[in-house]
Design a protein around this motif. Structure first.
Motif: not given
Length: 139
Positions: A4-14
């Motif tokens: 979940v954290l990794l998904s949020l991190h990547v989504l925020a970056a994009i």
């Protein structure tokens, strides 16, 4: 929780960093054309998404802590490059754009160069995040 954290991190970056890199790259051309309306829009995009971009390192640190990689060299280099990119944005790109909007003499060429450096920093961080030198995942 790590996924979940990794998904949020990547989504925020994009969602946050992507628009800033594109808008910063488009700004010098708008300056050369003296397109004030487009310059205002691009500057606003850079300002707003720069603030939203603060979520990227927040989720990144949380993800790294959860993975136990906070001391890995690739991550430390990524953190340093992210900090440099933030400084370039805060102290070169945004002030340069603001100066161009107030009709101060700001060379579009300089803004283009600084935006290119900013984008190169982010591209390097992305590569480091994907390749992760020394990773045991085999990726």
């Amino acid at each position: 929780m790590t996924k979940v954290l990794l998904s949020l991190h990547v989504l925020a970056a994009i969602v946050a960093i992507g628009p800033v890199t594109v808008a910063a790259s488009m700004f010098p051309a708008a300056v050369r054309r003296a397109d004030l309306a487009q310059m205002r829009t691009l500057h606003r995009i850079c300002r707003v998404y720069a603030v939203l971009g603060l979520a990227v390192p927040v989720f990144g640190f949380a993800t790294a802590a959860s993975l136990g990689v906070l001391t890995d060299a690739w991550l430390l280099v990524s953190i340093a490059l992210t900090a440099v990119a933030a400084v370039v944005l805060a102290y070169a790109i945004l002030p340069g754009q603001a100066a161009a909007l107030t009709a101060e003499a700001v060379p579009a060429r300089r803004l283009g160069m600084v935006s290119g450096i900013f984008n190169l920093l982010w591209a390097t961080v992305v590569v480091l995040m994907i390749v992760r030198p020394g990773s045991t995942t085999g990726a």
